[in-house]
Design a protein around this motif. Structure first.
Motif, PDB file in Angstrom:
ATOM      1  N   UNK A  70       4.888  31.643  56.248  1.00 57.05           N
ATOM      2  CA  UNK A  70       4.532  32.990  55.811  1.00 57.05           C
ATOM      3  C   UNK A  70       5.432  34.067  56.396  1.00 57.05           C
ATOM      4  N   UNK A  71       5.831  33.949  57.660  1.00 54.32           N
ATOM      5  CA  UNK A  71       6.681  34.983  58.261  1.00 54.32           C
ATOM      6  C   UNK A  71       8.061  35.004  57.593  1.00 54.32           C
ATOM      7  N   UNK A  72       8.610  33.845  57.334  1.00 54.24           N
ATOM      8  CA  UNK A  72       9.901  33.777  56.649  1.00 54.24           C
ATOM      9  C   UNK A  72       9.818  34.307  55.231  1.00 54.24           C
ATOM     10  N   UNK A  73       8.695  34.039  54.549  1.00 52.67           N
ATOM     11  CA  UNK A  73       8.518  34.549  53.188  1.00 52.67           C
ATOM     12  C   UNK A  73       8.358  36.060  53.198  1.00 52.67           C
ATOM     13  N   UNK A  74       7.681  36.581  54.211  1.00 58.17           N
ATOM     14  CA  UNK A  74       7.557  38.039  54.365  1.00 58.17           C
ATOM     15  C   UNK A  74       8.948  38.656  54.517  1.00 58.17           C
ATOM     16  N   UNK A  75       9.788  38.034  55.339  1.00 56.47           N
ATOM     17  CA  UNK A  75      11.151  38.537  55.538  1.00 56.47           C
ATOM     18  C   UNK A  75      11.925  38.537  54.220  1.00 56.47           C
ATOM     19  N   UNK A  76      11.752  37.479  53.447  1.00 59.19           N
ATOM     20  CA  UNK A  76      12.438  37.406  52.154  1.00 59.19           C
ATOM     21  C   UNK A  76      11.976  38.539  51.240  1.00 59.19           C
ATOM     22  N   UNK A  77      10.688  38.792  51.205  1.00 60.58           N
ATOM     23  CA  UNK A  77      10.170  39.868  50.357  1.00 60.58           C
ATOM     24  C   UNK A  77      10.643  41.234  50.846  1.00 60.58           C
ATOM     25  N   UNK A  78      10.654  41.446  52.166  1.00 63.04           N
ATOM     26  CA  UNK A  78      11.114  42.717  52.715  1.00 63.04           C
ATOM     27  C   UNK A  78      12.582  42.956  52.387  1.00 63.04           C
ATOM     28  N   UNK A  79      13.396  41.911  52.471  1.00 60.98           N
ATOM     29  CA  UNK A  79      14.811  42.042  52.127  1.00 60.98           C
ATOM     30  C   UNK A  79      14.975  42.386  50.648  1.00 60.98           C
ATOM     31  N   UNK A  80      14.102  41.844  49.810  1.00 57.78           N
ATOM     32  CA  UNK A  80      14.174  42.054  48.362  1.00 57.78           C
ATOM     33  C   UNK A  80      13.881  43.506  47.996  1.00 57.78           C
ATOM     34  N   UNK A  81      12.925  44.131  48.691  1.00 60.81           N
ATOM     35  CA  UNK A  81      12.527  45.502  48.345  1.00 60.81           C
ATOM     36  C   UNK A  81      13.288  46.559  49.155  1.00 60.81           C
ATOM     37  N   UNK A  82      14.147  46.106  50.068  1.00 56.98           N
ATOM     38  CA  UNK A  82      14.784  47.021  51.019  1.00 56.98           C
ATOM     39  C   UNK A  82      15.547  48.156  50.344  1.00 56.98           C
ATOM     40  N   UNK A  83      16.379  47.844  49.372  1.00 54.48           N
ATOM     41  CA  UNK A  83      17.238  48.865  48.762  1.00 54.48           C
ATOM     42  C   UNK A  83      16.425  49.903  48.011  1.00 54.48           C
ATOM     43  N   UNK A  84      15.447  49.438  47.245  1.00 55.17           N
ATOM     44  CA  UNK A  84      14.653  50.372  46.446  1.00 55.17           C
ATOM     45  C   UNK A  84      13.578  51.085  47.244  1.00 55.17           C
TER      46      UNK A  84
END
Length: 273
Positions: A70-84
């Motif tokens: 879950x923590x790694x998946x959270x990081x992936x999601x945070x990276x995905x939304x970072x720019x916008x």
């Protein structure tokens, strides 16, 4: 174990009495909510309160993955939304998914979530909040006395428009809670309605009569200079943060010593955040 899909439900509800604060003193009785379900190939489902139209746009980031990461998946999601930017529906989706994944992780481990998260025991101190600006004096007393009967020795009252009335209502709350404690914990919440100087004026007057544990959202959530002024000028602790979107929003509040109590909630980048 792999994540295979998601489902969501939206529901509407009607309450038996209105909820109101200084921004809507008449209160409202209806509302809308949602539930998110994340399914796995082994028949275990994670559940989270709330849902968002953006879940579908982010689901590919976790589909086919092991939910225990879950923590790694959270990081992936945070990276995905970072720019916008982690705002609005995207923030809601990230939070809902993260909470559902933590629910899955606890279920897979066969233990309660508090244990998965590393807590020592499954109990915490609670206080009563009636969201009660629209309640009569009698109803305020009945609500907090009922809570006191369940062992709750702290209460938080909505305030902001009428100092004289607020003082009377705080006294009613204190009296109602006194059966649970000789010195009940009292808090007030003005929902960011005041300017910093108004907050100092109002709270200073209240503290002439009452020992407040904290004053919640006495000024705007982003006004760290104003909140710091309030914190330095009153005896009670200042709390804020329940309406910010991301963990990064807390940095200026903490770095500038603007708040004494950090209100981190489920909408602040999920449980992982």
């Amino acid at each position: 174990m792999k994540i295979t899909g998601f489902r969501s439900k939206t529901y509407f509800y009607e309450m038996d009495r209105p909820l109101g604060d200084v921004n809507l003193p008449s209160g409202e009785t209806g509302g809308m909510g949602g539930v998110l379900y994340i399914d796995t190939d082994e028949g275990i489902t994670g559940i989270a309160p709330g849902t968002s139209s953006a879940v579908g746009r982010m689901f590919h980031l976790i589909e086919g993955e092991d939910p225990r990461g879950v923590v790694g998946l959270w990081k992936r999601m945070m990276d995905f939304v970072f720019k916008g930017g982690n705002e609005g529906e995207v923030n809601a989706a990230l939070c809902n998914i993260d909470i559902a994944l933590w629910d899955l992780k606890a279920k897979i481990a066969g233990e309660p979530l508090w244990q998965t998260l590393g807590a020592r025991e499954g109990r915490t101190k609670a206080y009563a909040s009636g969201i009660d600006y629209c309640l009569s004096d009698d109803d305020i007393f009945k609500f907090y006395r009922r809570m006191a009967g369940q062992g709750v020795d702290g209460g938080k009252l909505k305030v902001g428009l009428d100092l004289k009335a607020d003082m009377r209502r705080i006294g009613i709350m204190q009296d109602a809670l006194s059966v649970a404690s000789k010195r009940p914990r009292l808090a007030i919440d003005s929902n960011e309605y005041w300017s910093p100087k108004q907050a100092v004026q109002q709270i200073t007057k209240i503290e002439e009569k009452f020992d407040l544990t904290w004053a919640e959202e006495p000024a705007r959530r982003w006004d760290y200079d104003g909140l710091k002024l309030v914190s330095r000028s009153i005896k009670a602790a200042v709390s804020s943060g329940e309406n910010v979107n991301d963990i990064s929003d807390f940095y200026p509040l903490i770095a500038n010593e603007a708040i004494d109590i950090v209100q981190v909630g489920s909408g602040t980048s999920g449980i992982t955040g």
